[in-house]
Scaffold this active site. Structure first.
Site, mmCIF file in Angstrom:
data_model
loop_
_atom_site.group_PDB
_atom_site.id
_atom_site.type_symbol
_atom_site.label_atom_id
_atom_site.label_comp_id
_atom_site.label_asym_id
_atom_site.label_seq_id
_atom_site.Cartn_x
_atom_site.Cartn_y
_atom_site.Cartn_z
ATOM 1 N N GLU A 69 9.714 12.672 13.524
ATOM 2 C CA GLU A 69 9.225 11.791 12.266
ATOM 3 C C GLU A 69 8.137 10.948 12.864
ATOM 4 O OE1 GLU A 69 9.963 11.987 9.709
ATOM 5 O OE2 GLU A 69 11.642 13.407 9.448
ATOM 6 N N TYR A 99 11.378 4.073 6.983
ATOM 7 C CA TYR A 99 11.479 5.219 6.477
ATOM 8 C C TYR A 99 12.091 6.051 7.927
ATOM 9 C CZ TYR A 99 10.268 10.192 6.430
ATOM 10 O OH TYR A 99 10.558 11.343 6.721
ATOM 11 N N ASP A 131 9.554 9.604 1.956
ATOM 12 C CA ASP A 131 8.248 9.638 2.216
ATOM 13 C C ASP A 131 7.150 10.172 1.286
ATOM 14 O OD1 ASP A 131 8.586 12.381 1.782
ATOM 15 O OD2 ASP A 131 8.258 13.107 3.842
#
Ligand code: SF4
Length: 354
Positions: free
Chosen positions: A54, A137, A155
């Protein structure tokens, strides 16, 4: 094209179970194979691999991030291995991924997990959010994918899907809170990690930027953008301001053994702590700057590079000579220098070697 019911449901929240069933069934059949994703039906993925992927995927594409992910996990298979790595090794391995503050945060986070949590990632959004360099996030993504928490993972791909599903008329970036709220209405306790990845995969492969492939989408029955007949109209966006342009000079200095002079950039600021070519200041109106050697400099052309907040044109000059610049110099063979430099300097060095 999937059949559209005669009576198109208009309220997605009321239809949530059907929407979720449709998308999760699509995901089971069409999920992407990704280096950091275990196969269908496997145990939950390793939080370290989810977190690392990520961080790498922020602002870069899956094909670009994949070889870096494989190299990192081969060299540092656990978060404790990464925590024990030398800063310079991690920065060099990150070269080419961009956003170098992220590499420094990556190390800080690995060391916080290894030092403060016994090498085990916290398993809640709040615990993850407290780690260095982990934003809302990333915390949500790791909580959902690695720990099965019903987190709302939004996202850019998810924003696009939600903006189209609900035909959100507020332009991005102002629409972000609204899109997050709408996405949150679809989250449930059942398969939260798969749900997050299903939305991401749909955005990446079907509900793509530009023209979406609605004929392959499991959500046409609920999608307001599809029903409008003009789905590519969403998401609406505010026009971006033109990036300012800066200029500078990069010097490719060789010694008499054919090695190239590199410098370590200051720890703070753009490309902080990375290796670089010696350069002038980068400014809108460049003033003359002293080269790092008294030598016969040859003009090798210019390279362009785009950073988040400005575009840069670097004039590249080459020469052979002795270092007379400021600070310490590191002489490396050209091939080694190319693999150690961030993209902007790699481009300039390639130009200087041409
Ligand atoms: Fe996107 Fe089309 Fe699916 Fe709507 S129907 S979510 S616009 S791919």
């Amino acid at each position: 094209m999937p059949p559209v019911p005669a009576q198109v449901p208009t309220s997605i929240p009321e239809q949530r179970p059907a929407v979720r069933t449709a998308l999760l069934a699509w995901y089971d059949a069409h999920r992407r194979t990704l280096a950091w994703r275990p196969g269908a039906g496997s145990a939950r993925p390793d939080p370290y691999r989810v977190w690392l992927s990520e961080i790498m995927l922020q602002q870069t594409t899956t094909p670009h991030a994949t070889p870096y992910f494989l190299a990192f996990t081969q060299r540092w298979p656990t978060v404790s291995d990464l925590a024990g790595a030398a800063d310079a090794d991690v920065m060099a391995a990150w070269a080419g991924l961009g956003y170098y503050a992220r590499a420094r945060n990556l190390l800080a986070c690995a060391r916080a997990v290894a030092g403060g949590h016994g090498g085990v990632f916290p398993d809640t959004e709040a615990g993850l959010l407290a780690l260095p360099g982990v934003g809302a996030y990333t915390a949500a993504a790791v909580a959902a994918i690695a720990f099965g928490r019903p987190a709302n993972v939004v996202d850019g791909n998810v924003e696009r899907v939600v903006a189209r599903l609900f035909a959100v008329e507020t332009p991005l970036p102002g629409a972000k809170p609204e899109l997050k709220r709408l996405a949150g209405m679809l989250v449930a306790d059942d398969r939260p990690g798969d749900w997050a990845q299903a939305l991401m995969d749909l955005g990446a492969t079907v509900c793509r930027p530009g023209r979406p492939l609605c004929e392959r989408c499991p959500l046409t029955a609920w999608c307001a953008a599809f029903q409008s007949g003009e789905p590519e109209r969403w998401p609406l966006k505010v026009k971006k301001a033109v990036r300012p342009r800066r200029h500078g000079v990069a010097w490719v200095l060789h010694d008499d053994q054919g090695r190239v002079a590199l410098v370590r950039r200051p720890g703070e600021g753009l490309l902080g702590g990375m290796l670089g070519l010696p350069t002038s200041d980068w400014s809108a109106a460049p003033a003359g700057a002293a080269p790092p050697a008294r030598a016969e400099w040859r003009d090798a052309g210019a390279v362009d590079h785009v950073f988040t907040h400005f575009a840069l044109t670097l004039d590249v000059r080459t020469a052979t000579g002795q270092w007379a610049g400021q600070g310490d110099v590191l002489w490396l063979p050209a091939a080694e220098a190319l693999s150690s430099l961030p993209t902007v300097f790699r481009k300039a060095l390639e130009r200087g070697l041409a």
